[in-house]
Motif scaffolding. Structure first.
Motif, PDB file in Angstrom:
ATOM      1  N   LEU A   1      65.399  12.368 -70.396  1.00  0.00           N
ATOM      2  CA  LEU A   1      64.992  13.495 -69.553  1.00  0.00           C
ATOM      3  C   LEU A   1      63.814  13.114 -68.666  1.00  0.00           C
ATOM      4  CD1 LEU A   1      65.465  16.501 -68.917  1.00  0.00           C
ATOM      5  CD2 LEU A   1      63.799  17.050 -70.711  1.00  0.00           C
ATOM      6  N   GLY A   2      62.821  12.451 -69.246  1.00  0.00           N
ATOM      7  CA  GLY A   2      61.692  12.008 -68.437  1.00  0.00           C
ATOM      8  C   GLY A   2      62.083  10.964 -67.408  1.00  0.00           C
ATOM      9  N   HIS A   3      62.996  10.068 -67.785  1.00  0.00           N
ATOM     10  CA  HIS A   3      63.429   9.013 -66.869  1.00  0.00           C
ATOM     11  C   HIS A   3      64.159   9.589 -65.660  1.00  0.00           C
ATOM     12  CE1 HIS A   3      65.016   5.213 -65.442  1.00  0.00           C
ATOM     13  NE2 HIS A   3      66.251   5.640 -65.626  1.00  0.00           N
ATOM     14  N   LEU A   4      65.130  10.457 -65.894  1.00  0.00           N
ATOM     15  CA  LEU A   4      65.930  11.007 -64.797  1.00  0.00           C
ATOM     16  C   LEU A   4      65.130  11.991 -63.955  1.00  0.00           C
ATOM     17  CD1 LEU A   4      69.371  11.527 -66.582  1.00  0.00           C
ATOM     18  CD2 LEU A   4      68.720   9.717 -64.985  1.00  0.00           C
ATOM     19  N   GLN A   5      64.284  12.792 -64.574  1.00  0.00           N
ATOM     20  CA  GLN A   5      63.461  13.710 -63.800  1.00  0.00           C
ATOM     21  C   GLN A   5      62.427  12.965 -62.960  1.00  0.00           C
ATOM     22  OE1 GLN A   5      61.851  16.641 -66.524  1.00  0.00           O
ATOM     23  NE2 GLN A   5      63.651  17.952 -66.326  1.00  0.00           N
ATOM     24  N   GLY A   6      61.946  11.828 -63.464  1.00  0.00           N
ATOM     25  CA  GLY A   6      61.039  11.013 -62.666  1.00  0.00           C
ATOM     26  C   GLY A   6      61.722  10.439 -61.433  1.00  0.00           C
ATOM     27  N   LEU A   7      62.961   9.968 -61.597  1.00  0.00           N
ATOM     28  CA  LEU A   7      63.716   9.463 -60.446  1.00  0.00           C
ATOM     29  C   LEU A   7      64.010  10.582 -59.454  1.00  0.00           C
ATOM     30  CD1 LEU A   7      66.277   7.057 -62.177  1.00  0.00           C
ATOM     31  CD2 LEU A   7      64.192   6.453 -60.953  1.00  0.00           C
ATOM     32  N   ALA A   8      64.353  11.769 -59.967  1.00  0.00           N
ATOM     33  CA  ALA A   8      64.624  12.897 -59.073  1.00  0.00           C
ATOM     34  C   ALA A   8      63.366  13.325 -58.328  1.00  0.00           C
ATOM     35  CB  ALA A   8      65.194  14.065 -59.877  1.00  0.00           C
ATOM     36  N   SER A   9      62.224  13.281 -58.980  1.00  0.00           N
ATOM     37  CA  SER A   9      60.965  13.640 -58.322  1.00  0.00           C
ATOM     38  C   SER A   9      60.622  12.651 -57.206  1.00  0.00           C
ATOM     39  CB  SER A   9      59.838  13.695 -59.352  1.00  0.00           C
ATOM     40  OG  SER A   9      58.599  13.945 -58.740  1.00  0.00           O
ATOM     41  N   THR A  10      60.810  11.365 -57.482  1.00  0.00           N
ATOM     42  CA  THR A  10      60.566  10.363 -56.437  1.00  0.00           C
ATOM     43  C   THR A  10      61.505  10.550 -55.257  1.00  0.00           C
ATOM     44  OG1 THR A  10      59.856   8.778 -58.129  1.00  0.00           O
ATOM     45  CG2 THR A  10      60.455   7.886 -55.987  1.00  0.00           C
ATOM     46  N   LEU A  11      62.776  10.812 -55.553  1.00  0.00           N
ATOM     47  CA  LEU A  11      63.738  11.045 -54.478  1.00  0.00           C
ATOM     48  C   LEU A  11      63.385  12.297 -53.684  1.00  0.00           C
ATOM     49  CD1 LEU A  11      66.350  10.326 -53.036  1.00  0.00           C
ATOM     50  CD2 LEU A  11      67.609  11.541 -54.822  1.00  0.00           C
TER      51      LEU A  11
END
Length: 349
Positions: free
Chosen positions: A258-268
């Motif tokens: 969850l932290g990994h994918l939400q971090g990528l989504a935040s950067t995007l």
């Protein structure tokens, strides 16, 4: 009637506008390319982790829309840089006069719409990851033992690779393995009394043990991996079950993913916001430059002042007329007299 948002542009401001627009366009190309890479990276990550997400998860729509939006922004920046550079030369600009109109329409309607949609998805979709990972990881743990079931043969390998790569164990912790049967019945000895007692003592007939797969073991631990009898404080010397992180991964895979994918989504989402801002500035500057040069016949160093604008004069009246024509039959204004009706004609005998 005056045009919408006019701007007077003498010679030097016109030249500075073209030069600044050229630099801004290349900055849009750079940020658009970065957004393209972020979208592709998130799409690849979702492709690898798709097994651990619910089939109905809509999160994959975010990188797909962002990929299209960043590609349009990249193309807009490239074309805008060429047009702004050509505008400084009266001989090179004429071929671009027919390109700028479609570019502005496509960049505003297509690129702007895609960027707004992608930004909306970046704000809304990360919230769906929690329940999607909960469902997907639960299904993955339940099918860990099904190594010979068609369609589930790779479940064990994928989950072991996930726990080793992301340093996690179970869905929310290592004790999640205690509540499921993760050893296939094929590898259980039916003559073993301990196996028979465990199966018969379970209501669902499952073989449950207080152990974890090998992929939960932390290779940085100084002692050999302890996989079984983790609830028994006397089974292993010098091992405290209250501190399993000394031997096992301490975090659950749900929290890590969850932290990994939400971090990528935040950067995007951040790169999409910057791309949207730059594309808006480029399209506005290009529109003002185009309309200013049209008033000078396409020559940027022409004599006199030129007026740039966003929309031509009379656009409001044109839109109002089109709206009234499409809304229905004509209705007379308060000060307008209704048309006189012709008297009825007498019928012929």
């Amino acid at each position: 009637m005056a045009p919408v948002l006019p701007l007077v542009l003498p010679l030097q401001p016109r030249i500075r506008l073209a030069q600044g627009l050229w630099l801004l366009s290349w900055l849009l190309v750079l940020v658009g390319g970065l957004t393209l890479l972020c979208s592709g990276h998130l799409l690849v990550q979702l492709w690898h982790l798709g097994t651990f997400l619910a089939p109905s998860c809509p999160f994959s729509a975010l990188p797909q829309v962002a990929l299209a939006a960043s590609a349009v922004a990249l193309g807009t920046g490239l074309v805008s840089s060429g047009a702004s550079r050509a505008s400084l030369d009266a001989e090179q600009y004429p071929p671009w006069r027919g390109v700028l109109g479609p570019l502005l329409v496509a960049g505003t309607a297509g690129g702007g719409g895609l960027l707004v949609l992608a930004l909306g998805l970046a704000l809304a979709l990360p919230g769906t990851l929690d329940t999607s990972l909960e469902e997907g990881l639960g299904s993955a743990l339940a099918h860990y033992k099904d190594t010979e079931v068609p369609g589930r043969c790779q479940a064990k390998r994928l989950l072991d690779e996930l726990q080793l790569r992301y340093h996690c164990c179970g869905r929310h912790g290592y004790k999640d393995w205690f509540g499921i049967q993760w050893v296939s019945n094929r590898y259980l000895d039916p003559n073993d009394h301990d196996v028979v007692d465990r199966i018969q003592s379970n209501v669902e007939g499952l073989y449950l043990i207080d152990g974890v797969p090998f992929s939960c073991c932390n290779p940085h631990s100084p002692r050999p991996c302890l996989q079984s009898q983790l609830s028994d404080p006397h089974a292993h010397p010098l091992f405290d079950p209250r501190q399993p992180n000394l031997n096992l991964w301490s975090q659950g895979c749900h929290e890590v993913l969850l932290g990994h994918l939400q971090g990528l989504a935040s950067t995007l989402g951040n790169t999409l916001a910057v791309t949207f801002l730059l594309q808006t500035l480029v399209l506005l500057g290009l529109r003002y430059l185009q309309t200013a040069l049209e008033g000078l016949g396409g020559v940027i160093d022409g004599e006199g002042e030129a007026q740039g604008y966003l929309f031509p004069a009379g656009l409001k009246d044109m839109l109002k007329t089109a709206w009234l024509q499409g809304a229905g039959p004509h209705r007379p204004a308060p000060g307008e007299a209704p048309p006189e009706e012709e008297p009825p004609k007498e019928g012929l005998p």
